[in-house]
Design a protein around this motif. Structure first.
Motif, short mmCIF file in Angstrom:
data_model
loop_
_atom_site.label_atom_id
_atom_site.label_comp_id
_atom_site.label_asym_id
_atom_site.label_seq_id
_atom_site.Cartn_x
_atom_site.Cartn_y
_atom_site.Cartn_z
N LYS A 114 -121.59 -16.19 47.89
CA LYS A 114 -121.24 -15.28 48.81
C LYS A 114 -119.75 -16.00 48.37
O LYS A 114 -118.50 -15.17 49.49
CB LYS A 114 -121.13 -15.39 50.71
N ILE A 115 -119.76 -15.71 47.10
CA ILE A 115 -118.26 -15.98 46.89
C ILE A 115 -117.92 -14.78 45.74
O ILE A 115 -118.48 -14.09 45.09
CB ILE A 115 -117.55 -16.47 45.27
N PRO A 116 -116.48 -13.58 46.11
CA PRO A 116 -116.19 -12.71 45.84
C PRO A 116 -115.94 -13.10 43.86
O PRO A 116 -115.25 -13.66 43.43
CB PRO A 116 -114.61 -12.67 46.47
N SER A 117 -115.99 -11.88 43.21
CA SER A 117 -115.92 -11.34 42.62
C SER A 117 -115.43 -10.09 41.45
O SER A 117 -115.59 -9.03 41.85
CB SER A 117 -117.11 -12.58 41.39
N LEU A 118 -114.99 -10.12 40.32
CA LEU A 118 -114.08 -9.31 40.34
C LEU A 118 -114.75 -9.20 38.88
O LEU A 118 -113.73 -10.20 37.85
CB LEU A 118 -112.36 -9.17 40.07
N ALA A 119 -114.90 -7.98 37.53
CA ALA A 119 -114.72 -7.60 36.32
C ALA A 119 -113.69 -7.24 35.92
O ALA A 119 -113.55 -5.93 36.40
CB ALA A 119 -115.98 -7.73 36.19
N THR A 120 -112.57 -7.27 35.15
CA THR A 120 -111.72 -6.77 34.74
C THR A 120 -111.53 -6.61 33.42
O THR A 120 -112.03 -7.71 32.34
CB THR A 120 -109.90 -7.26 35.42
N GLY A 121 -110.83 -5.22 32.80
CA GLY A 121 -110.79 -5.24 31.28
C GLY A 121 -112.24 -5.67 30.83
O GLY A 121 -112.18 -5.51 29.53
N ILE A 122 -113.05 -4.57 30.75
CA ILE A 122 -114.85 -5.00 30.66
C ILE A 122 -114.89 -3.78 29.79
O ILE A 122 -114.66 -2.60 30.41
CB ILE A 122 -115.19 -5.23 31.91
N GLY A 123 -115.58 -4.36 27.98
CA GLY A 123 -115.42 -3.42 28.03
C GLY A 123 -117.45 -3.24 27.79
O GLY A 123 -118.11 -4.09 28.43
N PHE A 124 -117.79 -1.69 27.65
CA PHE A 124 -119.45 -1.48 28.23
C PHE A 124 -120.13 -1.16 27.13
O PHE A 124 -119.62 -0.09 26.17
CB PHE A 124 -119.67 -0.64 28.95
N GLY A 125 -121.14 -1.58 26.62
CA GLY A 125 -121.82 -0.89 25.55
C GLY A 125 -122.20 -1.65 24.21
O GLY A 125 -120.59 -2.35 23.33
N ARG A 137 -116.73 -5.99 42.30
CA ARG A 137 -115.64 -4.88 41.79
C ARG A 137 -115.72 -4.90 40.19
O ARG A 137 -115.52 -5.98 39.38
CB ARG A 137 -113.82 -5.12 42.63
N ILE A 138 -115.56 -3.98 39.66
CA ILE A 138 -115.17 -3.42 38.05
C ILE A 138 -114.67 -2.89 37.42
O ILE A 138 -115.10 -1.96 37.85
CB ILE A 138 -116.77 -3.47 37.59
N ASN A 139 -113.18 -2.83 36.60
CA ASN A 139 -112.45 -2.75 35.95
C ASN A 139 -112.99 -2.34 35.17
O ASN A 139 -112.86 -3.63 34.11
CB ASN A 139 -110.97 -3.10 36.39
N TYR A 140 -113.05 -1.29 33.82
CA TYR A 140 -113.28 -0.62 32.64
C TYR A 140 -111.98 -0.93 31.90
O TYR A 140 -111.00 -0.09 32.52
CB TYR A 140 -114.35 0.32 32.26
N ARG A 141 -112.47 -1.49 30.39
CA ARG A 141 -110.63 -0.74 29.78
C ARG A 141 -110.57 0.37 29.14
O ARG A 141 -109.63 0.90 28.75
CB ARG A 141 -111.08 -2.13 28.54
N ASP A 142 -112.09 1.60 29.29
CA ASP A 142 -111.56 2.25 28.60
C ASP A 142 -112.63 3.16 29.36
O ASP A 142 -114.02 2.92 29.77
CB ASP A 142 -111.63 2.77 27.16
N ILE A 143 -112.14 4.62 29.24
CA ILE A 143 -113.27 5.61 30.33
C ILE A 143 -114.42 5.80 29.52
O ILE A 143 -115.63 6.40 29.85
CB ILE A 143 -111.95 7.03 29.68
N GLU A 144 -114.65 5.77 27.88
CA GLU A 144 -115.97 5.78 27.26
C GLU A 144 -116.94 4.73 28.06
O GLU A 144 -117.57 5.10 28.32
CB GLU A 144 -115.86 5.27 26.12
N SER A 145 -116.19 3.32 28.49
CA SER A 145 -116.86 2.35 28.80
C SER A 145 -116.99 2.54 30.41
O SER A 145 -118.34 2.44 30.92
CB SER A 145 -116.71 0.85 28.60
N HIS A 203 -112.39 -11.12 51.55
CA HIS A 203 -113.39 -10.67 51.35
C HIS A 203 -114.24 -10.68 52.19
O HIS A 203 -115.42 -10.73 52.07
CB HIS A 203 -113.74 -11.26 50.21
N SER A 204 -113.96 -11.56 54.22
CA SER A 204 -114.69 -12.50 54.78
C SER A 204 -115.87 -10.90 55.49
O SER A 204 -116.80 -11.63 55.85
CB SER A 204 -114.36 -12.69 55.82
N GLN A 205 -115.60 -10.13 55.21
CA GLN A 205 -116.30 -9.13 56.03
C GLN A 205 -117.75 -8.38 54.71
O GLN A 205 -118.42 -7.27 55.14
CB GLN A 205 -115.72 -8.23 56.87
N PHE A 206 -117.19 -9.18 53.71
CA PHE A 206 -118.43 -8.18 52.60
C PHE A 206 -119.75 -8.89 52.75
O PHE A 206 -119.71 -9.81 52.95
CB PHE A 206 -117.47 -8.07 51.26
N GLU A 207 -120.55 -7.56 52.15
CA GLU A 207 -122.31 -7.98 53.31
C GLU A 207 -122.25 -7.76 51.01
O GLU A 207 -122.11 -7.14 51.10
CB GLU A 207 -122.43 -6.52 53.97
#
Length: 420
Positions: free
Chosen positions: A122-133, A153-161, A361-365
């Motif tokens: 139950k540790i919150p994690s964020l992925a940021t600046g990620i490229g996909f594929g 949460r995941i934030n991609y680095r470009d719209i294509e990803s 993040h304590s209420q995150f399920e």
């Protein structure tokens, strides 16, 4: 390593392709680390080679031996890894091409294992600046599913990803957003230069199908004839093979950039009058420093990321001639929108990370934790057990391979994901 939790400190683990001697990936780790560093934050960095990462990133952080890249992890280090993850307050996947298996699925295994362990505890994690594929295998698709299921949460680095992720994993689109490359967090650290003649042009190349030594040799010869000193940027250890080949053709004519640490990487771009690069982050360093450049596209990420900054006209392919590249460099035109886009990208990254760090993040399920435990066990097998079985198979295969029928050997190879 004994870990005592100080409740006044927020412990954060940064994860990516760190420890693999890739300057671009180490640099985005440094960018995120510097962004969140404060008196109330204690930063841990997961790395395949702690000594290498400490030399590049500095002594301000804790370095945690992980499953990849580098040598296989020991039993002791694996339990330290799990114990340390359990003590964290936040996990941040710092960016890069994490969600792809075109080179190898090992990076996806490494990141998904840490994400799954974090979810289980139950540790919150964020992925940021990620490229996909691209993700081409069934196994890679399964890893992508488990990774997206595990992060908050995941934030991609470009719209294509972002679009590719939503097409492949539509059920997770609610947690996916458009972000930008994590390297933009250092935008304010780079000195903006006026275009001027310095007599030095940077060359950042990697070994790749379609890249020919004759192409590089012709380019260097033309630069030397123009009185320009070529400076070779080695962003991975394999790049040095190219450098040595070129030195044989042009002894004592080519300089080598100094990439021993993050500050040197930032300094190495200074003093150039231009850059010709296959390396995404070398191109981004040039953009942030107002240095003319030509990006040679070998991967869609070059077009996606650099084109988004208004520099589509600065992109060529490896099919172009050396003359085409040098003409393009001499005719370089600064983008009129790049400065605003860089500032917006910096602010977006800063906001995304700040919100994640400060949120309650304590209420995150955390759903399906029992299934996540099964994922952790499977990933433990892939990252820890199977490498030892591969080593054993390699050892006995030298002596007993001829004793086994071909179908049996094919079965073993498929199970171990390994070729004798």
């Amino acid at each position: 390593m004994m870990i005592i939790k100080d409740e006044s400190m927020k412990k954060v683990l940064l994860v990516g392709y760190i420890g693999g001697l890739n300057v671009g990936d180490e640099a985005i780790g440094a960018a995120v680390a510097q962004q969140i560093q404060s008196d109330s934050t204690e930063i841990y960095i997961a790395t395949g080679q702690p000594d290498v990462s400490e030399q590049y990133l500095g002594k301000s952080y804790h370095y945690l031996k992980c499953t990849y890249p580098g040598r296989p992890i020991t039993t002791k280090d694996f339990f330290i890894l799990v114990a340390t993850i359990r003590k964290m307050d936040r996990i941040i996947f710092v960016g890069g091409g994490i969600l792809q298996d075109v080179h190898s699925a090992k990076l996806m295994e490494h990141c998904t294992l840490i994400a799954a362990i974090a979810k289980y505890y139950k540790i919150p994690s964020l992925a940021t600046g990620i490229g996909f594929g691209p993700i081409r295998s069934d196994y890679g698709h399964t890893l992508g599913h488990r990774f997206l299921d595990s992060v908050q949460r995941i934030n991609y680095r470009d719209i294509e990803s972002l679009n590719a992720s939503n097409n492949a994993y539509g059920e997770y689109s609610y947690k996916c957003d458009l972000g930008s490359d994590s390297i933009y967090l250092i935008n304010s650290q780079l000195t903006k230069h006026e275009a001027k003649k310095t007599g030095r042009v940077g060359l950042a190349f990697r070994q790749w199908k379609g890249l020919h030594i004759d192409f590089l040799a012709e380019m260097i010869e033309k630069l030397l004839n123009d009185g320009v000193t070529p400076v070779f940027f080695a962003y991975e250890s394999d790049d040095l093979i190219l450098y040595r080949q070129l030195l044989e053709l042009f002894p004592d004519k080519i300089e080598l950039s100094d990439e021993r640490c993050f500050s040197k990487t930032l300094e190495s771009i200074k003093g150039l009058e231009g850059l010709i690069s296959m390396r995404l982050h070398a191109n981004l360093f040039a953009i942030m420093s107002n240095i003319p450049f030509v990006a040679l596209s070998y991967d869609p990420k070059i077009n996606n990321v650099i084109g988004r900054l208004g520099y589509q006209d600065a992109i060529l392919t490896l099919d172009n001639s050396a003359e085409d590249v040098l003409v393009k460099l001499k005719g370089f035109s600064p983008s009129t929108i790049a400065s605003d886009k860089l500032n917006n990208a910096f602010k977006l990254n800063e906001l995304n990370i700040s919100e994640f760090m400060s949120a309650d993040h304590s209420q995150f399920e955390f759903k399906r934790r029992g299934k996540t435990l099964g994922h952790c066990i499977n990933l433990f097998y892939d990252a820890f057990i199977i490498v030892r079985l591969q080593k054993f198979a390699l050892f006995i295969g030298r002596y007993t391979s001829k004793l086994f029928p071909s179908k049996f050997k094919e079965y073993i190879r498929s199970k171990l994901k390994f070729n004798w």
